[in-house]
Design an enzyme around this catalytic site. Sequence first.
Site: not given
Ligand code: C5P
Ligand code: MG
Length: 286
Positions: A38, A40, A85, A153-154, A202, A227
């Site tokens: 992942d 973030d 979340e 990554s999301a 994911k 994480d």
């Molecule tokens: O890279 P990763 O998969 O961890 O990215 C997703 C993270 O981005 C989520 O854990 C979420 O808390 C954060 N997020 C954010 N703002 C958004 C959507 C998701 O900070 N609009």
């Molecule tokens: Mg993450």
Amino acid sequence: MVPELEKATVRIRQLERVMGIIRSIKAQGRNKLQVISDFDMTLSRFGCNGRRCPTSHNILDNSRVISEDGKKKLKDLLHYYYPIEIDPNRTLEEKRPLMVEWWTRAHELLSQQKIQKGDIAQIVRESDVMLRDGFHELFDQLHKYNIPLFIFSAGVGDILEEIIRQANVFYSNVNVVSNYMDFDDNGVLTHFKGPLIHTYNKNNSVLQGTEYFQQLSTRTSIILLGDSMGDLTMADGVPSVENILKIGFLNDKVEEQRGKYLDAYDIVLESDETLDVVNGILRYIL
Ligand code: C5P
Ligand code: MG
């Protein structure tokens, strides 16, 4: 074997099992290994100097190119959806539609802000983002032995790629699947390309057509880094997994989430802003 496992931040439910997996990955050899991670709050830091570090989305949300009104709306979304979340008392089925809602709304707001492709490097430079301590060793070791690093990554792909580029570690063995921006002919953001990746999809459903894992079908040993409880399915597309070691960073609501993390991850790292344990394991294996 791996002295870093003695760190106070490390929690392991089944130590013998974990040692067995690590020994087995070593025995299979480095040509069988791939790392799936992942981004973030896993490769990037959760906190620094007592403050929260930004996610790739937050880097955009907080940047000077977003209007005050846009910033407020994005912050409201974060404050509403982030607790959902990470809520250990809700099922993934309950969370999924709400995450789609969050990402869709945030991407719509960002797409109204006339963000310029040419500004992204500066936006990243001006942000507070930090990679976890030890990132250099991690990326360098994997590059040295040509071990694929798949970042799933999301977050926002354009932003996270720029972060690793500015850190000088965007090597040829690194592949990224994430949410990417689409720009018009003038380089202005119009929308985000699909399929939408959020915390809880994911898995294979968004990897269809990327063929990435098929090319790596001989890489049957996996180290998975995440994480979130949503990161546990990131390796589902790998055709034949022989050994998988799941390492989870538990950053937030540590007490409440500990039980679930220990059930799901082989190694849990509590409030550990470093990649020491991952690097220690790799040093032993490689
Ligand atoms: O890279 P990763 O998969 O961890 O990215 C997703 C993270 O981005 C989520 O854990 C979420 O808390 C954060 N997020 C954010 N703002 C958004 C959507 C998701 O900070 N609009
Ligand atoms: Mg993450």
